[in-house]
Design a protein around this motif. Structure first.
Motif, PDB file in Angstrom:
ATOM      1  N   HIS A  62       0.827  -1.205   0.000  1.00 33.30           N
ATOM      2  CA  HIS A  62       0.000   0.000   0.000  1.00 33.30           C
ATOM      3  C   HIS A  62       0.863   1.258   0.000  1.00 33.30           C
ATOM      4  CE1 HIS A  62      -4.120  -1.704   1.460  1.00 33.30           C
ATOM      5  NE2 HIS A  62      -3.606  -2.373   0.447  1.00 33.30           N
ATOM      6  N   GLN A  63       1.969   1.232   0.742  1.00 32.25           N
ATOM      7  CA  GLN A  63       2.873   2.375   0.725  1.00 32.25           C
ATOM      8  C   GLN A  63       3.452   2.595  -0.670  1.00 32.25           C
ATOM      9  OE1 GLN A  63       5.285   0.967   4.092  1.00 32.25           O
ATOM     10  NE2 GLN A  63       4.884   2.904   5.141  1.00 32.25           N
ATOM     11  N   MET A  64       3.784   1.491  -1.346  1.00 28.64           N
ATOM     12  CA  MET A  64       4.318   1.610  -2.705  1.00 28.64           C
ATOM     13  C   MET A  64       3.250   2.141  -3.656  1.00 28.64           C
ATOM     14  SD  MET A  64       6.948  -1.580  -3.309  1.00 28.64           S
ATOM     15  CE  MET A  64       5.919  -2.890  -2.659  1.00 28.64           C
ATOM     16  N   MET A  65       1.993   1.694  -3.474  1.00 29.90           N
ATOM     17  CA  MET A  65       0.910   2.228  -4.305  1.00 29.90           C
ATOM     18  C   MET A  65       0.759   3.731  -4.079  1.00 29.90           C
ATOM     19  SD  MET A  65      -2.157  -0.586  -4.127  1.00 29.90           S
ATOM     20  CE  MET A  65      -2.056  -2.136  -5.043  1.00 29.90           C
ATOM     21  N   LEU A  66       0.857   4.130  -2.807  1.00 26.50           N
ATOM     22  CA  LEU A  66       0.726   5.544  -2.464  1.00 26.50           C
ATOM     23  C   LEU A  66       1.845   6.367  -3.087  1.00 26.50           C
ATOM     24  CD1 LEU A  66      -0.996   7.484  -0.724  1.00 26.50           C
ATOM     25  CD2 LEU A  66       0.547   6.997   1.183  1.00 26.50           C
ATOM     26  N   LEU A  82      11.761  -5.483  -0.354  1.00 31.76           N
ATOM     27  CA  LEU A  82      10.416  -4.927  -0.419  1.00 31.76           C
ATOM     28  C   LEU A  82      10.226  -3.764   0.548  1.00 31.76           C
ATOM     29  CD1 LEU A  82       8.417  -8.273  -0.631  1.00 31.76           C
ATOM     30  CD2 LEU A  82       8.391  -6.479  -2.366  1.00 31.76           C
ATOM     31  N   GLU A  83      10.898  -3.806   1.695  1.00 32.47           N
ATOM     32  CA  GLU A  83      10.679  -2.766   2.697  1.00 32.47           C
ATOM     33  C   GLU A  83      11.617  -1.571   2.515  1.00 32.47           C
ATOM     34  OE1 GLU A  83      13.476  -4.377   6.398  1.00 32.47           O
ATOM     35  OE2 GLU A  83      11.320  -4.631   6.471  1.00 32.47           O
ATOM     36  N   ASN A  84      12.474  -1.607   1.515  1.00 33.61           N
ATOM     37  CA  ASN A  84      13.408  -0.521   1.260  1.00 33.61           C
ATOM     38  C   ASN A  84      13.007   0.280   0.033  1.00 33.61           C
ATOM     39  OD1 ASN A  84      15.685  -0.340   3.161  1.00 33.61           O
ATOM     40  ND2 ASN A  84      16.047  -2.467   2.595  1.00 33.61           N
ATOM     41  N   SER A  85      13.414   1.534   0.020  1.00 34.78           N
ATOM     42  CA  SER A  85      13.177   2.378  -1.152  1.00 34.78           C
ATOM     43  C   SER A  85      14.345   2.311  -2.128  1.00 34.78           C
ATOM     44  CB  SER A  85      12.948   3.830  -0.720  1.00 34.78           C
ATOM     45  OG  SER A  85      14.065   4.308   0.005  1.00 34.78           O
ATOM     46  N   ASP A  86      15.389   1.579  -1.736  1.00 31.48           N
ATOM     47  CA  ASP A  86      16.547   1.370  -2.610  1.00 31.48           C
ATOM     48  C   ASP A  86      17.165   0.019  -2.225  1.00 31.48           C
ATOM     49  OD1 ASP A  86      18.457   1.741  -4.513  1.00 31.48           O
ATOM     50  OD2 ASP A  86      19.234   3.626  -3.691  1.00 31.48           O
ATOM     51  N   TYR A  87      18.130  -0.418  -3.023  1.00 29.22           N
ATOM     52  CA  TYR A  87      18.742  -1.719  -2.761  1.00 29.22           C
ATOM     53  C   TYR A  87      19.313  -1.771  -1.342  1.00 29.22           C
ATOM     54  CZ  TYR A  87      18.476  -2.384  -7.823  1.00 29.22           C
ATOM     55  OH  TYR A  87      18.026  -2.499  -9.101  1.00 29.22           O
ATOM     56  N   PRO A  88      18.985  -2.803  -0.557  1.00 33.04           N
ATOM     57  CA  PRO A  88      19.540  -2.900   0.796  1.00 33.04           C
ATOM     58  C   PRO A  88      21.048  -3.078   0.756  1.00 33.04           C
ATOM     59  CG  PRO A  88      18.435  -4.948   0.191  1.00 33.04           C
ATOM     60  CD  PRO A  88      18.118  -3.944  -0.881  1.00 33.04           C
ATOM     61  N   THR A  89      21.726  -2.465   1.700  1.00 28.02           N
ATOM     62  CA  THR A  89      23.188  -2.540   1.729  1.00 28.02           C
ATOM     63  C   THR A  89      23.633  -3.900   2.261  1.00 28.02           C
ATOM     64  OG1 THR A  89      23.338  -1.718   3.991  1.00 28.02           O
ATOM     65  CG2 THR A  89      23.290  -0.073   2.209  1.00 28.02           C
ATOM     66  N   TYR A 114      11.949   0.350  -7.596  1.00 29.85           N
ATOM     67  CA  TYR A 114      13.309   0.782  -7.914  1.00 29.85           C
ATOM     68  C   TYR A 114      14.096  -0.239  -8.730  1.00 29.85           C
ATOM     69  CZ  TYR A 114      14.723  -1.923  -3.698  1.00 29.85           C
ATOM     70  OH  TYR A 114      14.933  -2.897  -2.763  1.00 29.85           O
ATOM     71  N   PHE A 115      13.567  -1.457  -8.880  1.00 33.11           N
ATOM     72  CA  PHE A 115      14.214  -2.445  -9.752  1.00 33.11           C
ATOM     73  C   PHE A 115      13.979  -2.109 -11.231  1.00 33.11           C
ATOM     74  CE2 PHE A 115      15.130  -4.826  -6.111  1.00 33.11           C
ATOM     75  CZ  PHE A 115      15.861  -5.960  -6.424  1.00 33.11           C
ATOM     76  N   GLN A 116      12.904  -1.357 -11.473  1.00 33.22           N
ATOM     77  CA  GLN A 116      12.555  -0.943 -12.835  1.00 33.22           C
ATOM     78  C   GLN A 116      12.531  -2.142 -13.795  1.00 33.22           C
ATOM     79  OE1 GLN A 116      15.440   2.240 -13.592  1.00 33.22           O
ATOM     80  NE2 GLN A 116      13.970   3.751 -12.881  1.00 33.22           N
ATOM     81  N   LEU A 117      11.791  -3.148 -13.402  1.00 32.21           N
ATOM     82  CA  LEU A 117      11.680  -4.354 -14.234  1.00 32.21           C
ATOM     83  C   LEU A 117      10.782  -4.081 -15.426  1.00 32.21           C
ATOM     84  CD1 LEU A 117      11.283  -7.088 -11.473  1.00 32.21           C
ATOM     85  CD2 LEU A 117      13.355  -6.412 -12.694  1.00 32.21           C
ATOM     86  N   PRO A 118      11.110  -4.633 -16.570  1.00 33.25           N
ATOM     87  CA  PRO A 118      10.282  -4.410 -17.758  1.00 33.25           C
ATOM     88  C   PRO A 118       8.929  -5.110 -17.623  1.00 33.25           C
ATOM     89  CG  PRO A 118      11.933  -6.097 -18.200  1.00 33.25           C
ATOM     90  CD  PRO A 118      12.269  -5.522 -16.855  1.00 33.25           C
ATOM     91  N   LYS A 119       7.913  -4.533 -18.248  1.00 37.42           N
ATOM     92  CA  LYS A 119       6.597  -5.173 -18.251  1.00 37.42           C
ATOM     93  C   LYS A 119       6.667  -6.426 -19.106  1.00 37.42           C
ATOM     94  CE  LYS A 119       1.772  -4.405 -19.593  1.00 37.42           C
ATOM     95  NZ  LYS A 119       1.231  -5.114 -18.427  1.00 37.42           N
ATOM     96  N   GLU A 120       6.079  -7.522 -18.611  1.00 32.19           N
ATOM     97  CA  GLU A 120       6.134  -8.792 -19.325  1.00 32.19           C
ATOM     98  C   GLU A 120       4.727  -9.343 -19.528  1.00 32.19           C
ATOM     99  OE1 GLU A 120      10.075 -11.096 -18.108  1.00 32.19           O
ATOM    100  OE2 GLU A 120       8.906 -10.542 -16.344  1.00 32.19           O
TER     101      GLU A 120
END
Length: 553
Positions: free
Chosen positions: A76-80, A301-308, A343-349
Motif C-alpha cells: 500500500h505504501q508503494m501504491m501511495l 520490499l521494505e526498502n526504497s533502494d537496494y539494501p546494503t 526501484y528495480f525498474q523491471l520491464p513489463k512482461e
C-alpha cells in the motif's frame, strides 16, 4: 434459524452477536478551486499522513502476523508512492482546478477498474488495495481518523467487504470472527485472517442482511457457513465442534519436544518457512527443527533502494543467532512475477511467471547478487546458515553461482573475515527442467528443496491463481509425484538430502507419500509444524511399495 453458505477462508467456529461494520467510504463532490497549487499541497500533506498511518499499521501487523503478513502495508505504501497514481491525481487537480477529494476518488476508481479488468486473478484482487489506499487518503482529507472495528463486547463483524487495513486493526480480544458479502480467497485480507487465526467466511452475498444486526449467529470457517439465530440443537453441535478444535490444538501442543519419527522408526526433519527475521521467532514457538525457507525478499520490499550489505548481514546474522545452531536456509532473492519492486525498474512482461525473475535476474545484476552472497557468507560465522538458489533450470547457472561464491570467499579470506568455509549450497527444484536433470544438478550442490507450487503450475501448464482452471489444478497429479520421486532418487544417489518447501509439504494427505518417496525434510508454515509432526508419527511405511506402485514407480 437461517443458514447462509459462503466460502470459508479461515477455519474455526465462533459464536456471538453479529455486528455490522460501516465502511466509511466518502461521498465525494466535485468542487472548483481557485488555487490549484494550494489544493495540490493539501493532497501532498494527506499523502504524507497516510504514509505514516500505513507505517504504523505495518508495525502493528508485524507484531500480530509477522513480516510476511505485514507486507500488504508495504504494498500500500508503494501504491501511495506510485508515480502514475500520484501524477494522475496531480494532473486532475491542476488541469481541471478541482478539489483534491475528487481527484483522489476519480483516480482510485480508474486504477481500480484497470486492475479489475486484468486477466491475472492476483492482479484483479489488487483492485481492492487501490480502493483501500484511496479511501485512506479521503479519510485524511476529511479529517477522520483510522477506522476501528469491534465494540465493547466480542462480536462477529459483518460487512460488505473488509480491506486489509481494517482487518489488521481488528482487536482480537473483541472480534470473534468476520463474515463478508463479498471478498476473494486470494486477497491479502483472507491471508491475514488465516494468519491471525480469526474464523472467516466470505462471499455470503445478499443473504448477509442488515436486519440480522445484533442477532446471535455462528461462523463456521471450515464449513464456509454463517448460521443466523441457531436453534439449541445446532448451537450444541457447534459448541461441541469448538471443544473438539480446542482439544485437537491441545493435543498438538503436547507434541512439542517430540521427535518426527514414524511408527517403524523413519525420521524426517520438519522445518518452518518464514518471511523475515521477525518470523524466525514463530519458527521457535512452533518447535520447528530449523528454517527450511527464509525468504530474503522482505529486505528489498521494505526498502526504497537496494539494501546494503550491512543491512542484509544484520538480518541474516540475527536469524542465525535466534535459531542458536538450528539450520537456517536463506533463499536468495526471488523477485519478479507477482513480486514487483519499483526501484528495480523491471520491464513489463506478458507472462512474468515465465520471465525475468529469481536467479535469472540475480545473475544478470551481478553486483547486487554479490552483495547478498557476501552478506550471507559474513553472517555464516554467527549461525548455522545455508544458501538456496531459486528457479534453477541448468547446471551452468549453478556453476556461475559457485564461481561467484568462490571469488567472494577468496576476498574474505584475504581480508581476514571469518565465515563458514563449508556453508552448504542448495537449489530449489521448481521447474520440470531441473527435475529432469536432477542427476546432473545433484553433482553440483549439497541439497535440493522442491518448490511444489511452481513445479505444479509449470508441469501442468496451469496458472494456479486462475479460478477458471481451479478444477484442473491438481498438485496430487501423478506427473508431479513422479517428478518428486525422480528428484529424491537422484539426490540420494549423489549422497545429498532433499526437502519439500512448497505448500504440499503441509498437505497431510501426502505426508505418508513423501516419506515413502524418501523425502528427508518438510518445511511448512510455522502454524503447521505440529500438525505435520503428528501425521509423521502416525505413519507406518510398511505400505511403501504399494504407495510407489500407485504413482507408477
Amino acid at each position: 434459524m437461517i443458514r447462509i453458505k459462503g466460502k470459508g477462508v479461515s477455519g474455526g467456529v465462533a459464536i456471538g452477536r453479529l455486528h455490522f461494520y460501516e465502511n466509511r467510504r466518502q461521498q465525494v463532490e466535485r468542487r472548483h478551486v481557485a488555487d490549484a497549487a494550494a489544493e495540490l499541497a493539501r493532497f501532498e500533506a494527506a499523502a504524507q499522513t497516510a504514509a505514516q498511518q500505513l507505517g504504523a499499521l505495518r508495525d502493528r501487523a508485524v507484531g500480530e502476523v509477522g513480516e510476511s503478513g505485514a507486507q500488504i502495508f508495504e504494498i500500500h505504501q508503494m501504491m501511495l508512492e506510485d508515480l502514475d497514481y500520484r501524477e494522475s491525481i496531480a494532473d486532475i487537480i491542476q488541469r481541471q482546478k478541482v478539489n483534491a477529494e475528487y481527484a483522489v476518488a476519480a483516480t482510485g476508481e480508474n486504477f481500480s477498474q484497470m486492475f479489475s479488468e486484468m486477466d491475472d486473478e492476483y492482479m484483479r484482487a489488487r483492485a481492492a488495495d487501490v480502493k483501500d489506499v484511496s479511501d485512506r487518503l479521503l479519510r485524511v482529507l476529511a479529517g477522520q481518523g483510522d477506522a476501528l472495528i469491534g465494540g465493547e463486547e466480542p462480536v462477529i463483524v459483518a460487512a460488505g467487504d473488509l480491506t486489509p487495513s481494517e482487518t489488521v486493526q481488528l482487536d482480537k480480544g473483541k472480534v470473534l470472527a468476520f463474515a463478508t458479502a463479498e471478498g476473494s480467497s486470494n486477497s491479502h485480507t483472507a491471508i491475514l485472517a488465516r494468519t491471525m487465526q480469526i474464523p472467516a467466511v466470505i462471499g455470503l452475498g445478499a443473504g448477509l442482511d442488515r436486519r440480522y444486526d445484533g442477532v446471535l449467529c455462528a461462523v463456521d470457517g471450515a464449513a464456509g457457513e454463517l448460521v443466523v439465530d441457531p436453534d439449541e440443537q445446532t448451537l450444541a453441535a457447534l459448541r461441541q465442534k469448538q471443544r473438539e478444535d480446542e482439544e485437537a490444538e491441545a493435543l498438538l501442543q503436547s507434541l512439542r519436544g517430540q521427535e518426527n519419527v514414524t511408527k517403524d522408526g523413519r525420521h524426517i526433519d520438519v522445518f518452518a518457512n518464514v518471511g523475515s527475521v521477525a518470523d524466525v521467532g514463530l519458527a521457535l514457538q512452533s518447535d520447528a527443527g530449523g528454517v527450511g525457507l527464509f525468504r530474503s525478499e522482505f529486505l528489498y520490499l521494505e526498502n526504497s533502494d537496494y539494501p546494503t550489505e550491512g543491512e542484509q548481514f544484520a538480518a541474516y546474522k540475527a536469524a542465525g543467532e535466534i535459531l542458536a545452531g538450528r539450520r537456517v536456509i536463506i533463499r536468495t532473492l526471488d523477485i519478479g512475477a507477482d513480486k514487483q519492486i519499483g526501484y528495480f525498474q523491471l520491464p513489463k512482461e506478458e507472462n512474468p511467471a515465465l520471465g525475468y525473475r529469481a536467479i535469472r535476474l540475480c545473475l544478470d545484476r551481478e553486483e547486487m547478487f554479490k552483495t547478498q552472497l557476501r552478506a550471507i557468507l559474513c553472517a555464516s560465522a554467527f549461525g548455522n546458515l545455508a544458501i538456496m538458489v531459486p528457479m534453477v533450470i541448468s547446471v551452468e547457472e549453478v556453476r556461475r553461482v559457485k564461481t561467484l561464491l568462490d571469488g567472494l570467499k577468496a576476498e574474505l579470506r584475504e581480508q581476514g573475515v571469518k565465515f563458514d568455509e563449508g556453508i552448504p549450497l542448495g537449489i530449489m527444484i521448481e521447474t520440470p527442467a531441473a527435475a529432469l536433470i536432477a542427476d546432473e544438478l545433484a553433482q553440483e550442490v549439497d541439497f535440493f528443496s522442491i518448490g511444489t507450487n511452481d513445479l505444479t503450475q509449470y508441469t501442468l501448464a496451469i496458472d494456479r491463481q486462475n479460478a477458471q482452471l481451479e478444477s484442473l489444478y491438481d498438485p496430487h497429479h501423478k506427473a508431479i509425484l513422479r517428478l518428486i520421486c525422480r528428484v529424491v532418487e537422484s539426490a540420494h544417489q549423489a549422497g545429498i538430502w532433499v526437502g519439500v518447501c512448497g505448500e504440499l509439504g503441509a498437505d497431510l494427505s501426502l505426508t505418508e507419500t513423501f516419506l515413502a518417496l524418501g523425502v528427508d525434510e518438510l518445511s511448512v508454515s510455522p502454524g503447521r509444524v505440529l500438525a505435520v509432526r503428528r501425521q509423521v508419527r502416525a505413519c507406518d511405511l510398511s505400505r511403501r511399495e504399494e504407495i510407489l506402485a500407485a504413482i507408477g514407480r
